[in-house]
Scaffold this motif. Structure first.
Motif, PDB file in Angstrom:
ATOM      1  N   ASP A   1       0.866  -1.178   0.000  1.00  0.00           N
ATOM      2  CA  ASP A   1       0.000   0.000   0.000  1.00  0.00           C
ATOM      3  C   ASP A   1       0.902   1.228   0.000  1.00  0.00           C
ATOM      4  O   ASP A   1       1.444   1.618   1.032  1.00  0.00           O
ATOM      5  CB  ASP A   1      -0.902  -0.020   1.237  1.00  0.00           C
ATOM      6  CG  ASP A   1      -1.894   1.131   1.258  1.00  0.00           C
ATOM      7  OD1 ASP A   1      -1.946   1.894   0.268  1.00  0.00           O
ATOM      8  OD2 ASP A   1      -2.612   1.296   2.270  1.00  0.00           O
TER       9      ASP A   1
ATOM     10  N   ARG B   1       1.252   5.293  -1.224  1.00  0.00           N
ATOM     11  CA  ARG B   1       0.523   6.467  -1.703  1.00  0.00           C
ATOM     12  C   ARG B   1       1.380   7.718  -1.551  1.00  0.00           C
ATOM     13  O   ARG B   1       2.131   7.838  -0.585  1.00  0.00           O
ATOM     14  CB  ARG B   1      -0.778   6.656  -0.911  1.00  0.00           C
ATOM     15  CG  ARG B   1      -1.883   5.667  -1.260  1.00  0.00           C
ATOM     16  CD  ARG B   1      -3.046   5.810  -0.310  1.00  0.00           C
ATOM     17  NE  ARG B   1      -2.984   4.861   0.789  1.00  0.00           N
ATOM     18  CZ  ARG B   1      -3.717   4.959   1.895  1.00  0.00           C
ATOM     19  NH1 ARG B   1      -4.531   6.000   2.052  1.00  0.00           N
ATOM     20  NH2 ARG B   1      -3.629   4.050   2.839  1.00  0.00           N
TER      21      ARG B   1
ATOM     22  N   TRP C   1       0.805  11.493  -0.811  1.00  0.00           N
ATOM     23  CA  TRP C   1      -0.196  12.449  -0.339  1.00  0.00           C
ATOM     24  C   TRP C   1       0.201  13.836  -0.836  1.00  0.00           C
ATOM     25  O   TRP C   1       1.099  14.482  -0.289  1.00  0.00           O
ATOM     26  CB  TRP C   1      -0.290  12.426   1.187  1.00  0.00           C
ATOM     27  CG  TRP C   1      -0.909  11.162   1.707  1.00  0.00           C
ATOM     28  CD1 TRP C   1      -1.714  10.306   1.040  1.00  0.00           C
ATOM     29  CD2 TRP C   1      -0.764  10.624   3.032  1.00  0.00           C
ATOM     30  NE1 TRP C   1      -2.103   9.260   1.852  1.00  0.00           N
ATOM     31  CE2 TRP C   1      -1.535   9.433   3.079  1.00  0.00           C
ATOM     32  CE3 TRP C   1      -0.069  11.024   4.170  1.00  0.00           C
ATOM     33  CZ2 TRP C   1      -1.618   8.644   4.222  1.00  0.00           C
ATOM     34  CZ3 TRP C   1      -0.157  10.251   5.316  1.00  0.00           C
ATOM     35  CH2 TRP C   1      -0.925   9.071   5.343  1.00  0.00           C
TER      36      TRP C   1
ATOM     37  N   TYR D   1       3.324   7.760   2.002  1.00  0.00           N
ATOM     38  CA  TYR D   1       2.837   6.781   2.977  1.00  0.00           C
ATOM     39  C   TYR D   1       2.947   5.394   2.355  1.00  0.00           C
ATOM     40  O   TYR D   1       2.682   5.213   1.165  1.00  0.00           O
ATOM     41  CB  TYR D   1       1.384   7.060   3.352  1.00  0.00           C
ATOM     42  CG  TYR D   1       0.714   5.933   4.107  1.00  0.00           C
ATOM     43  CD1 TYR D   1       0.872   5.807   5.483  1.00  0.00           C
ATOM     44  CD2 TYR D   1      -0.054   4.979   3.434  1.00  0.00           C
ATOM     45  CE1 TYR D   1       0.272   4.771   6.177  1.00  0.00           C
ATOM     46  CE2 TYR D   1      -0.660   3.934   4.123  1.00  0.00           C
ATOM     47  CZ  TYR D   1      -0.496   3.831   5.492  1.00  0.00           C
ATOM     48  OH  TYR D   1      -1.085   2.790   6.172  1.00  0.00           O
TER      49      TYR D   1
ATOM     50  N   CYS E   1       2.662   0.929   3.606  1.00  0.00           N
ATOM     51  CA  CYS E   1       2.389  -0.046   4.658  1.00  0.00           C
ATOM     52  C   CYS E   1       2.863  -1.422   4.213  1.00  0.00           C
ATOM     53  O   CYS E   1       2.702  -1.805   3.054  1.00  0.00           O
ATOM     54  CB  CYS E   1       0.892  -0.084   4.978  1.00  0.00           C
ATOM     55  SG  CYS E   1       0.445  -1.269   6.289  1.00  0.00           S
TER      56      CYS E   1
ATOM     57  N   LYS F   1       4.496   0.702   8.973  1.00  0.00           N
ATOM     58  CA  LYS F   1       4.034   1.799   8.138  1.00  0.00           C
ATOM     59  C   LYS F   1       5.161   2.817   8.012  1.00  0.00           C
ATOM     60  O   LYS F   1       5.934   3.013   8.940  1.00  0.00           O
ATOM     61  CB  LYS F   1       2.795   2.463   8.751  1.00  0.00           C
ATOM     62  CG  LYS F   1       1.590   1.539   8.874  1.00  0.00           C
ATOM     63  CD  LYS F   1       0.416   2.245   9.532  1.00  0.00           C
ATOM     64  CE  LYS F   1      -0.804   1.351   9.626  1.00  0.00           C
ATOM     65  NZ  LYS F   1      -1.956   2.051  10.279  1.00  0.00           N
TER      66      LYS F   1
ATOM     67  N   HIS G   1      -5.320  11.892   7.991  1.00  0.00           N
ATOM     68  CA  HIS G   1      -4.976  10.490   7.751  1.00  0.00           C
ATOM     69  C   HIS G   1      -4.805   9.731   9.074  1.00  0.00           C
ATOM     70  O   HIS G   1      -3.960   8.846   9.190  1.00  0.00           O
ATOM     71  CB  HIS G   1      -3.700  10.402   6.918  1.00  0.00           C
ATOM     72  CG  HIS G   1      -3.807  11.066   5.588  1.00  0.00           C
ATOM     73  ND1 HIS G   1      -4.477  10.512   4.535  1.00  0.00           N
ATOM     74  CD2 HIS G   1      -3.348  12.275   5.154  1.00  0.00           C
ATOM     75  CE1 HIS G   1      -4.417  11.340   3.488  1.00  0.00           C
ATOM     76  NE2 HIS G   1      -3.735  12.403   3.848  1.00  0.00           N
TER      77      HIS G   1
ATOM     78  N   ASP H   1      -6.537   7.442  10.541  1.00  0.00           N
ATOM     79  CA  ASP H   1      -6.718   5.986  10.483  1.00  0.00           C
ATOM     80  C   ASP H   1      -5.516   5.311   9.805  1.00  0.00           C
ATOM     81  O   ASP H   1      -5.057   4.251  10.246  1.00  0.00           O
ATOM     82  CB  ASP H   1      -8.003   5.632   9.736  1.00  0.00           C
ATOM     83  CG  ASP H   1      -9.260   6.029  10.515  1.00  0.00           C
ATOM     84  OD1 ASP H   1      -9.150   6.226  11.745  1.00  0.00           O
ATOM     85  OD2 ASP H   1     -10.329   6.160   9.887  1.00  0.00           O
ATOM     86  N   ASP H   2      -5.019   5.913   8.734  1.00  0.00           N
ATOM     87  CA  ASP H   2      -3.871   5.336   8.040  1.00  0.00           C
ATOM     88  C   ASP H   2      -2.648   5.276   8.961  1.00  0.00           C
ATOM     89  O   ASP H   2      -1.874   4.314   8.922  1.00  0.00           O
ATOM     90  CB  ASP H   2      -3.509   6.161   6.801  1.00  0.00           C
ATOM     91  CG  ASP H   2      -4.556   6.056   5.709  1.00  0.00           C
ATOM     92  OD1 ASP H   2      -5.095   4.962   5.499  1.00  0.00           O
ATOM     93  OD2 ASP H   2      -4.833   7.083   5.070  1.00  0.00           O
ATOM     94  N   LEU H   3      -2.462   6.304   9.782  1.00  0.00           N
ATOM     95  CA  LEU H   3      -1.256   6.430  10.590  1.00  0.00           C
ATOM     96  C   LEU H   3      -1.390   5.793  11.970  1.00  0.00           C
ATOM     97  O   LEU H   3      -0.418   5.804  12.744  1.00  0.00           O
ATOM     98  CB  LEU H   3      -0.887   7.911  10.741  1.00  0.00           C
ATOM     99  CG  LEU H   3      -0.575   8.636   9.420  1.00  0.00           C
ATOM    100  CD1 LEU H   3      -0.398  10.128   9.665  1.00  0.00           C
ATOM    101  CD2 LEU H   3       0.671   8.057   8.772  1.00  0.00           C
TER     102      LEU H   3
END
Length: 470
Positions: A64, A66, A68, A78, A80, A158, A179, A181-183
């Protein structure tokens, strides 16, 4: 770096060695991108740097990835890499890919964006701060997977690499909020700090905070002949000089009201570690701008004054005539720029209030005073050294460097406190650069074998954390 020639090579070290040439090739390619975030003319290069990193992560198999690139913030990356076990701890590695300007470019021995290897050293802007250390973690993940023979890491890792750290991370709070939730994670590994020395590896446990402001005294609307009004009107330059003189007492302690109220001193064990580190005063002074001697608060060593004591520094004084010859005037305006390095649990906003009170006490009648902050500042951060994650980092670094490792701190500042407060988890430090890598200066470099040992430490850390954080 020491080692036991009869000790069998660990699988992590063997994997790092196998990937070392590829790692160095990739890092040199990344360093060629002039991602100077503070210069709008290079914002396109910051974007190119972010996409280079994203492509490298995808090639390494991160699932994953991305970029940003949203709103006013410069692009962040980012990624993961999930663990096979959904209940395994989640670790967020923080770093940055923007770099400082290269001025004065004529002082560089090699072009700053043509990464040059000389012996064990790699020269180029960003080699140490912070592209080298971010790349170190990519290598560490490859080595961890190769050493374990697994498709997934022992912990979910991550990676969050921002593009504005050298600008003071002005949009980091927004990124963290957008972000969240992502972090989300159980632990942050901050990878933008140095070792104490090549032969004295350390684990950093904290960074000082910072607050800066300019104090301006204004008298009349214009300067006036000193023969006409000198001695009859207040002199802003004299008042600024008196304010500066009052900033410290005779022992060098800062005299802002309540300045030390919130200060938490390091533990006895930490101070013992600092005292045990090799310290050469002459060598330290040579790397401190050629200063002629040490000074500071009594009762504290030089390292402690830099790492764990708060300070107030005069960065510049301005006022009146400073050209050649003599111009006999009373200036209309004078100012001083001040910066304060803070330690746990001081807060920039409290220091700002104390500074305003201090200035009010030292403003003569007939002058107008203004305190102009240079921003919100950055709070300090220190992790509890008894936290099991700190022990895991220490064990990983000791194994990678084949020698005992002590604790240290760093006198600089960064967003560790913001990450801790926003994500609500501890922040630990894993760096493998040196204080004399000339970050922010011409001829920035990194010692490549140290980065390789740092990658080995990261590879070991992912294996240690599931048990330590259970």
């Amino acid at each position: 770096m020491s080692g036991d020639p009869e000790k069998p090579e660990s699988p992590e070290r063997a994997a790092v060695a196998a990937f070392a040439d590829d790692f160095l090739t990739g890092l040199r390619e990344w360093l060629a991108i002039p991602s100077i975030g503070v210069d709008p003319a290079h914002h396109g290069d910051v974007a190119a740097s972010a996409h280079w990193l994203a492509d490298a992560l995808r090639r390494d198999g991160w699932s994953d990835v991305r970029v940003w690139d949203e709103g006013p913030a410069l692009p962040a990356v980012y990624a993961c890499r999930p663990a096979a076990d959904p209940d395994a701890p989640t670790v967020l590695v923080y770093g940055h890919h923007d770099v400082q300007p290269v001025d004065p470019v004529e002082q560089w021995h090699h072009p700053p964006f043509e990464a040059t290897v000389i012996g064990e050293e790699l020269f180029g802007r960003g080699a140490s701060d912070d592209k080298g250390q971010v790349a170190m973690h990519l290598l560490g993940m490859r080595a961890h997977l190769a050493a374990t023979g697994a498709e997934h890491p022992a912990v979910t890792v991550k990676l969050f690499v921002e593009g504005e750290e050298e600008s003071g991370s002005p949009h980091l709070t927004r990124l963290l909020d957008d972000h969240r939730d992502d972090l989300a994670c159980d632990l942050v590994v901050f990878t933008d700090t140095p070792l104490y020395g090549r032969d004295a590896p350390t684990v950093c446990t904290g960074q000082r905070g910072v607050y800066g402001a300019e104090v301006v005294f204004t008298g009349g609307t214009s300067e006036v002949h000193s023969g006409r009004a000198g001695g009859s009107v207040p002199n802003p330059a004299t008042a600024i000089a008196r304010l500066v003189a009052a900033l410290h007492d005779e022992d060098g302690r800062v005299r802002l009201p309540g300045f030390y109220t919130d200060v938490i001193e390091p533990t006895a064990a930490e101070r013992a570690d600092y005292a045990a580190l090799p310290f050469d005063e002459a060598e330290w002074l040579a790397n401190a701008g050629g200063a002629q001697g040490v000074a500071g608060e009594p009762g504290w060593s030089t390292l402690e004054r830099v790492w764990v004591r708060p300070t107030a520094e005069v960065n510049g004084i301005h006022g009146g005539y400073t050209g050649p010859g003599l111009k006999t005037v009373v200036p209309a305006r004078a100012s001083v720029k001040l910066s304060f390095r803070l330690v746990p649990d001081q807060r920039p906003e409290r220091v700002a209030d104390a500074l305003r009170e201090f200035v009010a006490r030292h403003t003569p009648a007939g002058l107008h005073a203004e305190v102009v902050p240079s921003g919100d500042g950055a709070p300090p951060y220190a992790v509890d050294v008894s936290h099991p994650a700190v022990g895991a980092v220490r064990d990983a670094v000791q194994a990678a460097f084949d020698q005992p490792v002590r604790f240290s701190r760093t006198g600089g500042s960064g967003p560790a406190a913001l990450l801790h407060g926003w994500l609500g988890v501890p922040v630990v430090y894993l760096g493998a650069t040196l204080p004399d890598d000339r970050i922010h200066a011409p001829n920035e470099r990194v010692v490549v074998p140290l980065l390789l040992r740092g990658a080995e430490a990261a590879a070991r850390l992912w294996r240690l954390l599931p048990e330590r954080l259970s």
